[in-house]
Each structure stands twice: as structure tokens, then as C-alpha cells.
Design an enzyme around this catalytic site. Sequence first.
Site, mmCIF file in Angstrom:
data_model
loop_
_atom_site.group_PDB
_atom_site.id
_atom_site.type_symbol
_atom_site.label_atom_id
_atom_site.label_comp_id
_atom_site.label_asym_id
_atom_site.label_seq_id
_atom_site.Cartn_x
_atom_site.Cartn_y
_atom_site.Cartn_z
ATOM 1 N N ARG A 183 0.487 -0.717 -5.012
ATOM 2 C CA ARG A 183 -0.931 -0.762 -5.365
ATOM 3 C C ARG A 183 -1.700 0.283 -4.558
ATOM 4 O O ARG A 183 -1.362 0.544 -3.404
ATOM 5 C CB ARG A 183 -1.515 -2.150 -5.078
ATOM 6 C CG ARG A 183 -0.806 -3.279 -5.816
ATOM 7 C CD ARG A 183 -1.608 -4.554 -5.733
ATOM 8 N NE ARG A 183 -2.956 -4.347 -6.228
ATOM 9 C CZ ARG A 183 -3.294 -4.263 -7.519
ATOM 10 N NH1 ARG A 183 -2.375 -4.390 -8.443
ATOM 11 N NH2 ARG A 183 -4.536 -4.053 -7.870
ATOM 12 N N ILE A 184 -2.724 0.849 -5.193
ATOM 13 C CA ILE A 184 -3.606 1.773 -4.471
ATOM 14 C C ILE A 184 -4.646 0.930 -3.746
ATOM 15 O O ILE A 184 -5.313 0.087 -4.369
ATOM 16 C CB ILE A 184 -4.336 2.720 -5.461
ATOM 17 C CG1 ILE A 184 -3.346 3.333 -6.433
ATOM 18 C CG2 ILE A 184 -5.202 3.715 -4.700
ATOM 19 C CD1 ILE A 184 -2.878 4.679 -6.166
ATOM 20 N N HIS A 192 6.234 8.162 1.244
ATOM 21 C CA HIS A 192 6.184 8.564 -0.167
ATOM 22 C C HIS A 192 7.429 9.403 -0.474
ATOM 23 O O HIS A 192 7.796 10.278 0.313
ATOM 24 C CB HIS A 192 4.912 9.390 -0.425
ATOM 25 C CG HIS A 192 4.808 9.819 -1.848
ATOM 26 N ND1 HIS A 192 4.351 8.986 -2.846
ATOM 27 C CD2 HIS A 192 5.148 10.992 -2.468
ATOM 28 C CE1 HIS A 192 4.396 9.615 -3.999
ATOM 29 N NE2 HIS A 192 4.880 10.837 -3.806
HETATM 30 C C1 GRF Z 1 10.618 4.082 -1.514
HETATM 31 O O1 GRF Z 1 11.294 5.153 -2.095
HETATM 32 C C2 GRF Z 1 9.251 4.518 -1.014
HETATM 33 O O2 GRF Z 1 9.187 5.860 -0.656
HETATM 34 C C3 GRF Z 1 8.398 4.291 -2.233
HETATM 35 O O3 GRF Z 1 8.889 3.122 -2.812
HETATM 36 C C4 GRF Z 1 10.280 2.989 -2.518
HETATM 37 C C5 GRF Z 1 10.485 1.596 -1.970
HETATM 38 O O4 GRF Z 1 11.749 1.111 -2.205
HETATM 39 N N1 GRF Z 1 6.994 4.252 -1.861
HETATM 40 P P1 GRF Z 1 12.209 -0.314 -1.615
HETATM 41 O O5 GRF Z 1 11.371 -1.391 -2.307
HETATM 42 O O6 GRF Z 1 11.978 -0.285 -0.129
HETATM 43 O O7 GRF Z 1 13.669 -0.421 -1.985
#
Ligand code: GRF
Length: 209
Positions: free
Chosen positions: A110-111, A128
Site C-alpha cells: 500500500r502507498i 524496492h
Molecule cells: C520484495 O521483492 C520487495 O522488494 C518488494 O516486495 C517483495 C516482498 O516479498 N517490495 P516478500 O513478501 O518478502 O516475499
Amino acid sequence: MDDGYVLPRRGSVKDPIRIAVLISGGGSGLLSLLNYQQSNPSNHSTKLVIADNVNAGGLRHGENFNVPVTAIPLPVLIDKTQQRMVHEDHIHEMLINYDIELVVLSGYMRILTPNFVRKWKGRLINIHPSLLPNYPGAHAHRDALADGAEKTGCTIHLVDEGVDSGKIIFQQEVPILAGDTIEKLQDRVKKVEHQVYPKVLDEFCSQES
Ligand code: GRF
């Protein structure tokens, strides 16, 4: 560091920074963080896991490590602005109740509103799956592949009022290989994320204010 981007105190192994991890899905990043904290002298300690939905698989990781977990789904409200505000107020209240010092976004989809971000500025950090400013948003791997990029990576950054636009703390490249699919690329990037996020948090939590 810039104004508004400093933790109020320096964490240590004896007195680690109290972290809440916000997730939306499987929580593989959360699991790597919990494993790291369990097996290394660490300047941070997870005290709370919050998911924005009851089905987030990552909640189980928190339970397995005896960390309090809670799902805070969006409330049923017709006014969307009101809905986000009430939702974030609820999250904020939990963070305060658990004396949380640093909010770690790990696959939180969510933002967050500027209103929430301002309350936690400098104490709100995200990972990210791209080399920002390239490919912000929810489809980083799809966008990198569609672009024919030869490399991507991950970025750890402070969260500001924009989308994936806050101050960059750390980046690591990951190659894109011939025949990559979104899933293959995602797996390769996640492996790197799991290595670097806990360590970068360690440095971040021990910095001089
Ligand atoms: C990760 O790749 C993170 O960079 C992105 O969402 C993914 C999360 O994966 N924001 P998980 O739920 O921790 O397996």
C-alpha cells in the site's frame, strides 16, 4: 543526514532499535530479517509484525519467532480518503503501543499517505526491487523486462511523500539474464534483498544522530 532523516537514538546490540515490519504477502524478506536477528548480534529487533490483510502468509513467520503479529485490513468505509486515514490511524496506534522506533516496509503493497509519512519521517524505510529511480511502483520486474534492461537490482530507501522517491541509502545490482521471466528475476532479486536488508538496517540503526 538531512533534517527529518535521523533516528532519535543510536541502537546497539544491548539496546537494539525496536522495529515493526509491515508486510502484505508471503514475507520472505521478514523471514530473512528474523533469521538474521536470531543468529547475529544485531542493532535492531523485531517487536511487531503488521499485515494489511489477514491472508498474508508472512504473519506465520512472526508467530514462529514469537513476535506479536496483527492483521489490520482496510476498514469498510465508502469514503476512500477516510478509509485510508482510519486504516493508518489504526496502524499508527499499534506502533505507538509497541514503542516502535523504526518502521520497516518489507513487501508492504500500500502507498502510505503524506499524513502517515510525516509522522514517521526518517523512521520509515523500504526495499524496492529495482535500481531506483528506474522502475518505481508495483511492477518493477515486469517493467524492467519490458524495457529490455540488462540489469536491475534492489534499492533500500527512506520513505517520503512520493512513490519510491525517498533518499536512497543502498543499492545493489542484479543481472537480468536471457530467458528471464518475472518469476525468475523476482527470485534472483529477492535472494540479494534477503542478504542486504538486515545488514543495511544494522548500519542504519547504529548511525550517529
Ligand atoms: C520484495 O521483492 C520487495 O522488494 C518488494 O516486495 C517483495 C516482498 O516479498 N517490495 P516478500 O513478501 O518478502 O516475499
